[in-house]
Design an enzyme around this catalytic site. Structure first.
Site, PDB file in Angstrom:
ATOM      1  N   GLU A  92      22.395 -21.557 -18.676  1.00 16.88           N
ATOM      2  CA  GLU A  92      21.472 -20.736 -17.881  1.00 16.88           C
ATOM      3  C   GLU A  92      22.208 -19.534 -17.288  1.00 16.88           C
ATOM      4  O   GLU A  92      21.680 -18.414 -17.265  1.00 16.88           O
ATOM      5  CB  GLU A  92      20.854 -21.578 -16.764  1.00 16.88           C
ATOM      6  N   ASP A 102       0.839  -1.191   0.000  1.00 19.12           N
ATOM      7  CA  ASP A 102       0.000   0.000   0.000  1.00 19.12           C
ATOM      8  C   ASP A 102       0.876   1.243   0.000  1.00 19.12           C
ATOM      9  O   ASP A 102       2.071   1.178   0.301  1.00 19.12           O
ATOM     10  CB  ASP A 102      -0.952  -0.027   1.211  1.00 19.12           C
TER      11      ASP A 102
END
Ligand code: DGJ
Length: 751
Positions: free
Chosen positions: A616, A536
């Site tokens: 990777e 928030d």
């Protein structure tokens, strides 16, 4: 001038570049809300109000004898009161000394000040004095002496307005505030859709859009935090509003505790929205002379659609809510060991991960849960903020230095608001937990909550966390909170004041965070509450980024981050690449899709890099290089949602504010045989500008083969063509295909 007052007619107009918000003090001293929408100047908009005797809608005493058409039950108002004839959701409900519940506010006076007001102890939008003006309207109840100061902040350049209210008891007897909202706003004629953001742990902020109907609809939280379940951010928009057109208003509550957002379409089809602290867990006693300050709501209006609404909110949160040096400084690419090791690690293992990650270009290593007290699982140790040197094999300082020597900054995880029953802290201070005397408390993750409403608890945590931060080279803190609050009670207040606990808890949390972030300004704080349980604008005032979700599945993240983007900027969204099969879903998205999703956030890693293949690792090096190259565009550029994940391909765009460059990223969420091409219209470009368009597949192995087949690797097209004509993405050739499209403005010579 942002705030225009016409004292003769009682009209107050808050003007921003493209919007007007207007109120009027009417002949009875009631503060009416007369307009919020596109800029109209300062005409008195009260001519629109249609008054009529509505039968069961009563009249204030002074009006009733002559004006049976004048009723607070239907008039648009700035701050509605409970108990005196307005039956719609109220902003203020007061229990008076005689037990009555009634309050009736009339304007006393108002004043304008340069700059934006501040709210001591609470998060609030901040601005330079020249960037904002503030309005204070004083209203009073003539019977009890209850006084309300409505506070308005206007940031004209941003089209942002803020609201809060301060309630003071100027009477001779104590009163109890049973509800004290931050904002009430009425629309007489608009018919709106309501967009709210619901969710659950691991699946936060999913947008829902519904036409507002008669009756009260609401979202909120009584969990002690703003919650995974409903976010304290909402949008009202006209039914035809899209990403690129239509009227919409966004409201963001700068608060991290219990909240309520209520909307009602009333008997005469008017719409009211009320936002504030949730009244179910709130009752605040005001002794004579005492005041209560509500938290703040920030809001904006645009007729440019949901995308424009989001971009304004992104800007105000990034530049006027997030604070401290990290609000604007380049944030480090981090690696967190949680999903790599969970509780099962040693200092050596962490250093191993850090070394490997450093070789890939990662800049910060974060040691997650399990480094302190007796904490080898989540049943014990919370509260004992003393490093477990046996487990680490060294002191915290030595570990930090080893990580630094590997070329990495060092960060730690903490969860200071929680305590395990099996902890030295609980054994020493059983009364410091949130628990109702004589009842067994609700457990969650086998932990209890420390009573942050108490000063001595706040002081203890400030002292402990400060000691830890000073004891080692720590440059990052992940502040977690892993349960909902229940059994609301504090030993520090008498029975009459127990209703103050929830808000006092949030004030305590804010005080601790304020003290720590001010004392350690160089430390980057990241918020977290089991992922996005406290995502928030209130928390963003203290922590400029928040771990967006405990769900690290890249494809689920597309949905979570899509929803989050309506109200919050990319720079606040904590997002990491994790291992496959994913630990939450069992699904395996390719590394290219995982990298792409994490890049639409703060970008980091959360896996054991020592177990990766060299291919990777090479791909991760490439991802980090891409992120670094486009850092400013991603973190500070304008963000456009071009297609939602549910459309079969999630596509978003970052564009420089001047349209000088852009980056489009696309992840296919559905791949079909004989596919229909996916087409998007770009935004934020210069119509006349000519852009070099470069499409890449960031998967180094598959990429080179495929992109050649389906798309000219590079072409030059005008901004107008890309916006109006659009861009057809190359066809996907595998699950979760990623395309990355770079747009660079060519010089006059076409280079
Ligand atoms: C919940 C967080 O969201 C996770 O990332 C991790 O930090 C765990 N808590 C640790 O307990």
């Amino acid at each position: 001038m942002a705030i225009m007052t016409d004292r003769e007619n009682g009209v107050i107009s808050l003007q921003t570049r493209r919007t007007t918000y207007q109120m009027k003090v009417d002949q009875f001293g009631v503060l009416l809300h007369t307009y919020y929408g596109g800029r109209i100047g300062s005409d008195d908009m009260s001519y629109q109000i249609c008054t009529l005797d509505r039968g069961m809608s009563g009249n204030p005493y002074e009006a009733g004898k002559t004006r049976r058409d004048y009723s607070l039950d239907v008039l648009p108002q700035e701050y509605s009161c409970w108990g005196t004839g307005d039956y719609r959701p109220s902003a203020l409900k007061v229990r008076n000394a005689d037990g009555s519940r009634a309050v009736e506010l009339r304007v006393v006076d108002y004043r304008v000040e340069e700059g934006k007001y501040t709210l001591p102890g609470l998060p609030a939008v901040y601005a330079e004095e020249r960037e904002a003006q503030s309005l204070f309207v004083r209203l009073a109840d003539r019977y009890t002496g209850v006084e309300v100061e409505l506070q308005y902040g206007v940031l004209p350049e941003l089209d942002v307005i803020t609201r809060a209210a301060k309630i003071t008891n100027r009477g001779g007897c104590a009163v109890v505030l049973e509800k004290a909202a931050s904002l009430c706003i009425d629309w007489q004629f608009e018919r709106y859709d309501w967009i709210t953001f619901h969710g659950r742990h691991c699946m936060e902020r999913i947008p829902t859009r519904q036409a507002l109907r008669h009756g009260v609809q609401s979202v909120g939280s009584t969990r002690g935090g703003s919650s995974h379940n409903y976010n304290p951010f909402t949008i009202l928009c006209e039914p035809s509003a899209t990403e690129t057109a239509g009227a919409c208003c966004g409201f963001s509550f700068l608060y991290s505790g219990d909240f309520l957002m209520e909307a009602e379409v009333d008997q005469v089809d008017q719409t009211r929205l009320v936002c504030g602290i949730h009244p179910d867990s709130f009752a605040w006693t005001l002794e004579p002379g005492e005041s209560f300050q509500t938290p703040e709501v920030l809001f904006t209006y645009t007729d440019g659609g949901l995308g424009q609404l989001s971009r304004t909110l992104h800007r105000v949160i990034r530049e006027h809510v997030c604070r401290g040096e990290w609000a604007h400084k380049r944030r480090p690419v981090l690696i967190n060991n949680w999903e790599a090791t969970y509780f099962d690690f040693t200092g050596d293992k962490l250093v191993q991960i850090a070394r490997e990650a450093a070789s890939l270009g990662v800049e910060l290593f974060v040691m997650d849960d399990g480094w302190f007290g007796k904490r080898d699982d989540d049943n014990s140790g919370l509260g004992d903020w003393f490093p477990n040197e046996k487990k680490l094999g060294c002191t915290l300082r030595e570990l930090g230095e080893r990580i630094n020597a590997a070329g990495m900054k060092f960060g730690i995880w903490v969860e200071p608001e929680a305590v395990s029953e099996d902890s030295d802290l609980y054994r020493a201070h059983p009364d410091w937990v949130v628990q109702i005397p004589g009842r067994r408390p609700c457990l969650a993750r086998n932990q209890l909550i420390l009573d942050f409403s108490r000063r001595e608890v706040q002081e203890y945590i400030i002292e402990r966390v400060s000691a830890i931060l000073s004891s080692a080279p720590i440059s990052y803190v992940k502040w977690d909170f892993n349960r909902s609050i229940s059994d609301n009670f504090t030993h520090s207040l008498d029975p009459r004041h127990q209703g103050e606990f929830s808000h006092r808890y949030v004030l305590g949390l804010y005080r601790v965070l304020e003290t720590l972030t001010q004392t350690f300004p160089h430390v980057l704080f990241e918020g977290c509450s089991a992922g996005g349980g406290r995502f928030d604008a209130g928390m963003l005032y203290y922590t400029p980024q928040i771990w967006c979700s405990d769900n690290t599945d890249a494809i689920n993240r597309l949905d979570i981050q899509y929803g989050t983007s309506f109200g919050y900027p990319i720079s606040t969204v904590g997002a990491h690449v994790s291992a496959v099969p994913n630990h939450q879903t069992g699904c395996s998205a390719p590394l290219s899709a995982r990298g792409c999703a994490a890049m639409a956030g703060t970008f980091g890693f959360e896996l054991d890099v020592t177990k990766l293949t060299s291919a990777e690792k090479e791909e991760i090096r490439g991802q980090i290089a891409t992120f670094r190259e486009h850092y400013d565009l991603i973190q500070n550029g304008d963000y456009y949602r071009l297609a939602a994940p549910g459309e079969g391909c999630a596509v978003w765009e970052f564009a420089a504010r001047d349209g000088g460059e852009a980056l489009v990223q696309a992840v296919f969420t559905r791949v079909e045989g004989n596919p229909v091409p996916f087409h998007v219209h770009l935004q934020g470009l210069r119509a006349e500008g000519r852009y070099r368009v470069g499409v890449t597949d960031p998967d180094p192995v598959q990429g080179s083969k495929i992109s050649k087949l389906w798309f000219p690797r590079e072409c030059v097209v005008s901004g107008a063509a890309l916006e109006r004509g659009g861009l057809t993405l190359p066809l996907p050739r595998r699950e979760y295909q990623v395309w990355q499209v770079r747009l660079t403005l060519c010089g006059e010579d076409g280079q």
